[in-house]
Design a protein around this motif. Sequence first.
Motif, PDB file in Angstrom:
ATOM      1  N   LEU B 389      54.421 -61.670  45.903  1.00  0.00           N
ATOM      2  CA  LEU B 389      55.935 -62.192  45.742  1.00  0.00           C
ATOM      3  C   LEU B 389      56.096 -61.155  44.383  1.00  0.00           C
ATOM      4  O   LEU B 389      57.419 -60.540  44.809  1.00  0.00           O
ATOM      5  CB  LEU B 389      56.412 -62.575  46.608  1.00  0.00           C
ATOM      6  CG  LEU B 389      55.828 -63.366  47.823  1.00  0.00           C
ATOM      7  CD1 LEU B 389      57.020 -64.766  48.433  1.00  0.00           C
ATOM      8  CD2 LEU B 389      55.884 -62.212  49.089  1.00  0.00           C
ATOM      9  N   ARG B 390      56.410 -61.220  43.542  1.00  0.00           N
ATOM     10  CA  ARG B 390      57.377 -61.188  42.352  1.00  0.00           C
ATOM     11  C   ARG B 390      56.972 -59.785  42.084  1.00  0.00           C
ATOM     12  O   ARG B 390      57.681 -59.268  41.527  1.00  0.00           O
ATOM     13  CB  ARG B 390      56.480 -62.290  41.243  1.00  0.00           C
ATOM     14  CG  ARG B 390      56.983 -63.996  41.657  1.00  0.00           C
ATOM     15  CD  ARG B 390      57.303 -64.285  40.669  1.00  0.00           C
ATOM     16  NE  ARG B 390      57.707 -64.468  39.398  1.00  0.00           N
ATOM     17  CZ  ARG B 390      57.436 -64.793  38.457  1.00  0.00           C
ATOM     18  NH1 ARG B 390      56.587 -65.693  37.815  1.00  0.00           N
ATOM     19  NH2 ARG B 390      57.984 -64.259  37.325  1.00  0.00           N
ATOM     20  N   MET B 394      60.564 -60.315  43.161  1.00  0.00           N
ATOM     21  CA  MET B 394      61.957 -61.415  43.754  1.00  0.00           C
ATOM     22  C   MET B 394      61.171 -62.087  42.237  1.00  0.00           C
ATOM     23  O   MET B 394      59.938 -62.184  42.174  1.00  0.00           O
ATOM     24  CB  MET B 394      60.439 -61.994  45.069  1.00  0.00           C
ATOM     25  CG  MET B 394      61.331 -61.286  46.558  1.00  0.00           C
ATOM     26  SD  MET B 394      60.998 -62.102  48.147  1.00  0.00           S
ATOM     27  CE  MET B 394      59.987 -60.921  48.298  1.00  0.00           C
ATOM     28  N   ASP B 395      62.650 -62.397  41.867  1.00  0.00           N
ATOM     29  CA  ASP B 395      62.081 -63.857  40.884  1.00  0.00           C
ATOM     30  C   ASP B 395      61.613 -65.226  41.339  1.00  0.00           C
ATOM     31  O   ASP B 395      61.381 -65.258  42.773  1.00  0.00           O
ATOM     32  CB  ASP B 395      63.664 -63.629  40.227  1.00  0.00           C
ATOM     33  CG  ASP B 395      64.361 -64.805  41.707  1.00  0.00           C
ATOM     34  OD1 ASP B 395      64.376 -65.772  42.119  1.00  0.00           O
ATOM     35  OD2 ASP B 395      65.457 -63.900  41.546  1.00  0.00           O
ATOM     36  N   GLU B 396      61.343 -66.004  40.554  1.00  0.00           N
ATOM     37  CA  GLU B 396      60.381 -67.112  40.742  1.00  0.00           C
ATOM     38  C   GLU B 396      60.914 -67.902  42.220  1.00  0.00           C
ATOM     39  O   GLU B 396      60.359 -68.716  42.756  1.00  0.00           O
ATOM     40  CB  GLU B 396      60.659 -68.034  39.459  1.00  0.00           C
ATOM     41  CG  GLU B 396      59.267 -69.236  39.866  1.00  0.00           C
ATOM     42  CD  GLU B 396      58.350 -69.489  38.959  1.00  0.00           C
ATOM     43  OE1 GLU B 396      58.933 -69.485  37.517  1.00  0.00           O
ATOM     44  OE2 GLU B 396      57.580 -70.417  39.261  1.00  0.00           O
ATOM     45  N   THR B 398      63.600 -66.566  44.327  1.00  0.00           N
ATOM     46  CA  THR B 398      63.504 -66.395  45.232  1.00  0.00           C
ATOM     47  C   THR B 398      62.329 -66.824  45.921  1.00  0.00           C
ATOM     48  O   THR B 398      62.304 -66.469  47.492  1.00  0.00           O
ATOM     49  CB  THR B 398      63.881 -64.974  45.508  1.00  0.00           C
ATOM     50  OG1 THR B 398      64.755 -64.959  44.332  1.00  0.00           O
ATOM     51  CG2 THR B 398      64.449 -64.478  46.483  1.00  0.00           C
TER      52      THR B 398
END
Lengths: 251, 438
Positions: B389-390, B394-396, B398
């Motif tokens: 996801l990152r 996406m930030d951690e 999120t």
Amino acid sequence: MLEIKNLHVTVGGKEILKGLNLTINDGEVHAIMGPNGAGKSTLSYALCGKDGYEVTQGSITYNGKNLMDMDPNERAGEGLFLGFQYPVEIPGVSNMNFLRSALNSQRRYRGEDEIAAVDFLKLIRAKAAELDMDPEMLKRPVNVGFSGGEKKRNEMVQMAVLDPSLAVLDETDSGLDIDALKIVATGINRLRSPDKSILMITHYQRLLDYVVPDYVHILAAGQIVKTGGKELALELEEKGYMGLGITESAA
Amino acid sequence: MTQKRYFDTPQIAAGFEAVRQSLPGVESDGFDGLRGDAMSKYLDSGLPGPKVEEWKYTNLNFLANENFDIATVSPQETEIKELFEKARVKGLSGPLLVFVNGHYYKPLSTSVDQKGIKLSLLSDNIQSFRDGMAVSDGDSSLNNLNRALVTDGYHLEIAPNVEMKQPMQVIHMATSGTDMTAMRHRVQIMAGTGAKAEIIESYIGADQERYWTHGVTDVMLEQGADVTIYQFQTQGRQAIHMTELHSHVADKARFSHISLQLGAEINRTELINSFTGENADIELRGAYLGRNKQSQDIFTRINHDQPNCQSNQLYRGVLDAGGKSAFQGKVIVARDAQKTNADQSNKNLLLSRKAEANAKPELLIYADDVKCSHGTTVGELDPDQLFYLRSRGMDEVTAKGLLVEAFVAEVFDGIADENLRTAFKEKTARWLAHEVTP
């Protein structure tokens, strides 16, 4: 422009990359080939900032910015995309929701407004159609129950939606039948443009029949040992690593 | 005192005598007598201490010293309105029933005008309440304490073959000024043969007050009845929340309880369910979330006393730094309860090494032709999923939020009503995003 200088990367206390140098200019497509254990996947993970891939020496800069100081999501926001060799399954999160969240995160990072729901829907449907993905698959949880080919196609749809300026594709072609391989090639070729760069990491020459690279590098034992044009891949196919004087413990 | 399995709370006895004359139903001998008997029973047993197996994960010792008075309404309309808007599930047009600090609050409540559905308040109709209380079989010390000191609540009767058109929303709120007060309510739901009803129960309160909400619910389902209770427990951060529910489920009836527990400092939720007929269904689903000194203790029991019944339990826990949970799920299959089908699944996700999840599934099976299963896990987020996801931007926070939402989504995905399903998911998401009042 991506510049990698004298890159040393350690994984679990073991040095895998041992002074790798590579420059990729805008608009160029590079392919990296190499025997098992040469450090191909390590390079892609180090570029994207995966935990456990420790840079002990050297530098990675992208468009003048030091990538090594950035979290994986910040690197993505700067335009980097990693196509996974083994795309991860995310149960409970639909492809649609996943991509909307990813795209909006990147837009927020770049100080842009979030995409309107209607525009997003149009975008994702268009990109799925270009890559022959059944729109129903957009509603399904990310990669769950997907075949190997469907997973790689999904990577290409993600790449098309996120529209990166530098794509690093880690053995995106491995384990694919010819139809799936053509889909992947279509995805890569559609991205190709004068302001974007692509780095393909591959075991086999056959992807390069469909996506013709500007440069081919051979990675062995943690360093790039040979660089040439697209003909280098053909030569490698014909003679093998041994025939080119490369052994797994070489360099 | 700490050596005793049950401990005494003399200040509660004194408090009871002080308020007894002001409690609803004092003029009715029967009701006042019932309160007196319940208080004697309560005082005989005392409160369960940590050596009582079922109370291992919630320590009530603090109640021996702290004195909680009966709460009175302090009508600060703007605050009431604000809490009401936060708690109310939007987009539904069914009847509303609002209790503020343990008392019925008329300005925001609406009446039920559907033939065959009778709603009465404890404070208005002592008679029906007393009758209902007589059939209530819970006999725990806390249940008796509630009987003795209850201030309000409701009695709902759905006539045979009547289907409630829209879910009824019940909001229990605690406003500011309720520090060190207790609010006790009782609910009776009687669903006649073939009757159908859905009830949405929301708990909400002021974050800065240490108040004690204490509710007891009895649900009686006649043959073929179908009752679902949806519960949102979004109590204030220092609240003590205790609820005890007893259901009795007759032939071909179906009872469901779907809950989200993310508020209160101390939450003890008990769901005690019994089959009284065959071919009936009980479904319990819930998500509980805790962080920062919160303790979520979910205790369920399903008594399979009848053959050919099904029960299904699905609970998901998410614990962040400083959060603690317990899921204790007991299924008892009696010797004659052949062809019982009982499933139980409890999974917990720890978001921090400073979080604690306890799971205690218990299956006691005395019949030989049954299908029973249980599964329990406690784990962390998958680092490969997080990296995936990152790597997409996406930030951690999120990325973790998306994975946790997916983890608990299973609890709510089956809810047919979109407004309701969305409310469950949004409140979960707001808790994950550290919003003050989810």
